[in-house]
Design a protein around this motif. Structure first.
Motif, PDB file in Angstrom:
ATOM      1  N   ALA A 192       6.650  11.006  -1.059  1.00 23.75           N
ATOM      2  CA  ALA A 192       5.370  11.205  -0.379  1.00 23.75           C
ATOM      3  C   ALA A 192       5.451  10.665   1.040  1.00 23.75           C
ATOM      4  O   ALA A 192       6.058   9.616   1.283  1.00 23.75           O
ATOM      5  N   SER A 193       4.822  11.402   1.948  1.00 26.05           N
ATOM      6  CA  SER A 193       4.787  10.976   3.348  1.00 26.05           C
ATOM      7  C   SER A 193       3.478  11.444   3.984  1.00 26.05           C
ATOM      8  O   SER A 193       2.945  12.477   3.593  1.00 26.05           O
ATOM      9  N   PRO A 194       2.975  10.679   4.942  1.00 22.73           N
ATOM     10  CA  PRO A 194       1.749  11.123   5.615  1.00 22.73           C
ATOM     11  C   PRO A 194       1.994  12.352   6.502  1.00 22.73           C
ATOM     12  O   PRO A 194       1.054  13.005   6.917  1.00 22.73           O
ATOM     13  N   GLY A 195       3.222  12.647   6.785  1.00 22.44           N
ATOM     14  CA  GLY A 195       3.556  13.790   7.635  1.00 22.44           C
ATOM     15  C   GLY A 195       3.387  15.118   6.896  1.00 22.44           C
ATOM     16  O   GLY A 195       2.977  15.166   5.732  1.00 22.44           O
ATOM     17  N   GLY A 196       3.746  16.169   7.589  1.00 20.42           N
ATOM     18  CA  GLY A 196       3.498  17.510   7.053  1.00 20.42           C
ATOM     19  C   GLY A 196       4.579  18.042   6.130  1.00 20.42           C
ATOM     20  O   GLY A 196       4.394  19.086   5.491  1.00 20.42           O
ATOM     21  N   GLY A 236       0.810  -1.221   0.000  1.00 18.72           N
ATOM     22  CA  GLY A 236       0.000   0.000   0.000  1.00 18.72           C
ATOM     23  C   GLY A 236       0.840   1.267   0.000  1.00 18.72           C
ATOM     24  O   GLY A 236       0.375   2.323   0.431  1.00 18.72           O
ATOM     25  N   SER A 237       2.064   1.172  -0.499  1.00 18.94           N
ATOM     26  CA  SER A 237       2.999   2.301  -0.446  1.00 18.94           C
ATOM     27  C   SER A 237       2.465   3.548  -1.157  1.00 18.94           C
ATOM     28  O   SER A 237       2.039   3.502  -2.313  1.00 18.94           O
ATOM     29  N   PHE A 238       2.534   4.687  -0.456  1.00 21.52           N
ATOM     30  CA  PHE A 238       2.181   5.966  -1.077  1.00 21.52           C
ATOM     31  C   PHE A 238       3.179   6.324  -2.177  1.00 21.52           C
ATOM     32  O   PHE A 238       2.826   6.945  -3.179  1.00 21.52           O
ATOM     33  N   ASN A 239       4.438   5.941  -1.969  1.00 19.64           N
ATOM     34  CA  ASN A 239       5.461   6.295  -2.955  1.00 19.64           C
ATOM     35  C   ASN A 239       5.308   5.485  -4.242  1.00 19.64           C
ATOM     36  O   ASN A 239       5.433   6.034  -5.342  1.00 19.64           O
TER      37      ASN A 239
HETATM   38  C1  FMN Z   1      10.949   3.627  10.755  1.00 21.94           C
HETATM   39  C2  FMN Z   1      10.073   4.706  10.232  1.00 21.94           C
HETATM   40  C3  FMN Z   1      10.469   6.026  10.351  1.00 21.94           C
HETATM   41  C4  FMN Z   1       9.686   7.039   9.810  1.00 21.94           C
HETATM   42  N1  FMN Z   1      10.143   8.322   9.865  1.00 21.94           N
HETATM   43  C5  FMN Z   1       9.469   9.293   9.198  1.00 21.94           C
HETATM   44  C6  FMN Z   1      10.023  10.601   9.060  1.00 21.94           C
HETATM   45  O1  FMN Z   1      11.082  10.906   9.550  1.00 21.94           O
HETATM   46  N2  FMN Z   1       9.337  11.522   8.351  1.00 21.94           N
HETATM   47  C7  FMN Z   1       8.131  11.219   7.755  1.00 21.94           C
HETATM   48  O2  FMN Z   1       7.549  12.095   7.110  1.00 21.94           O
HETATM   49  N3  FMN Z   1       7.577   9.982   7.855  1.00 21.94           N
HETATM   50  C8  FMN Z   1       8.224   9.028   8.557  1.00 21.94           C
HETATM   51  N4  FMN Z   1       7.707   7.759   8.654  1.00 21.94           N
HETATM   52  C9  FMN Z   1       6.393   7.499   8.102  1.00 21.94           C
HETATM   53  C10 FMN Z   1       6.490   7.147   6.624  1.00 21.94           C
HETATM   54  O3  FMN Z   1       6.520   8.360   5.888  1.00 21.94           O
HETATM   55  C11 FMN Z   1       5.283   6.308   6.235  1.00 21.94           C
HETATM   56  O4  FMN Z   1       5.383   5.040   6.849  1.00 21.94           O
HETATM   57  C12 FMN Z   1       5.129   6.176   4.743  1.00 21.94           C
HETATM   58  O5  FMN Z   1       3.887   5.571   4.483  1.00 21.94           O
HETATM   59  C13 FMN Z   1       6.276   5.383   4.118  1.00 21.94           C
HETATM   60  O6  FMN Z   1       6.204   5.411   2.716  1.00 21.94           O
HETATM   61  P1  FMN Z   1       5.382   4.332   1.863  1.00 21.94           P
HETATM   62  O7  FMN Z   1       3.920   4.644   2.090  1.00 21.94           O
HETATM   63  O8  FMN Z   1       5.775   4.588   0.457  1.00 21.94           O
HETATM   64  O9  FMN Z   1       5.738   2.967   2.357  1.00 21.94           O
HETATM   65  C14 FMN Z   1       8.458   6.732   9.203  1.00 21.94           C
HETATM   66  C15 FMN Z   1       8.058   5.383   9.107  1.00 21.94           C
HETATM   67  C16 FMN Z   1       8.855   4.387   9.591  1.00 21.94           C
HETATM   68  C17 FMN Z   1       8.414   2.946   9.448  1.00 21.94           C
END
Ligand code: FMN
Length: 184
Positions: free
Chosen positions: A115-119, A14-17
């Motif tokens: 892409a990230s769920p964060g801000g 389900g990766s956003f990337n």
């Molecule tokens: C070990 C770990 C560390 C993470 N650190 C951050 C971070 O520093 N910044 C951020 O925006 N998201 C962070 N995340 C959240 C990821 O952005 C989120 O899991 C995202 O869905 C990962 O990309 P994907 O959806 O392509 O797998 C972290 C997630 C994990 C598992």
């Protein structure tokens, strides 16, 4: 007209990337193409394994896809404010052996989005790619940026990009990257 290859740095179904990379395939300008690649099957780098059995087949396949492309798009998640180990490990393998660096990276167009769920939308992992790409001699396109924040709100359950604003930003990024790749 450019033939691009994109690599997602996440192994998640389900990766956003990966979803972002898939969305980009539908937004490339007419006549250009974007192939989706992931790091599934790439083992952890171990110099002993490299010395005894050489470059693993999934890594070699990625290298040949990169060599055959006109430009490479890295689609990076962010972990702990940096590049996820899975993605760095993949690129470390791709950078082997050093004699091949020129063919795979040197002077060749690369772009980075994420892409990230964060801000902050992977701003720090994208920044962390800079010294890596400089080290391998890639020709990084810096004319555009795409940091998709709150990624959990821009895709539907199937991973389709539903946010029109992000879609237009992605379209513009890809158009700019293709123009960069195509420039004489
Ligand atoms: C070990 C770990 C560390 C993470 N650190 C951050 C971070 O520093 N910044 C951020 O925006 N998201 C962070 N995340 C959240 C990821 O952005 C989120 O899991 C995202 O869905 C990962 O990309 P994907 O959806 O392509 O797998 C972290 C997630 C994990 C598992």
């Amino acid at each position: 007209m450019a033939r691009l290859v994109g690599i997602s740095g996440s192994l998640r179904k389900g990766s956003f990337n990966t979803a972002l990379l898939r969305a980009a395939t539908g937004l490339v300008p007419d006549g250009s193409s974007l192939e989706v690649r992931t790091l599934h099957g790439v083992p952890l780098y171990n110099g002993d394994d490299e010395a005894s059995t050489g470059i693993p087949a999934p890594v070699q396949a990625l290298k040949e896809a990169i060599a055959a492309a006109d430009g490479v798009l890295l689609v990076t998640p962010e972990y702990n404010n940096s590049i996820p180990g899975v993605f760095k490990n993949g690129v470390d393998w791709i950078s082997r052996p050093p004699a091949d660096l020129k063919r795979i990276f040197a002077g060749r167009p690369f772009g980075v989005i994420g892409a990230s769920p964060g801000g902050f939308g992977t701003i720090l992992s994208q920044a962390a790619w800079l010294p890596v790409l400089r080290h391998v001699g890639a020709n990084l396109w810096t004319g555009g940026r795409l940091q998709v924040a709150k990624a959990n709100t821009v895709f539907d359950q199937e991973g389709t990009l539903t946010d029109d604003q992000i879609k237009e930003q992605l379209r513009a990024y890809i158009a700019g990257f293709v123009a960069f790749v195509d420039r004489p």
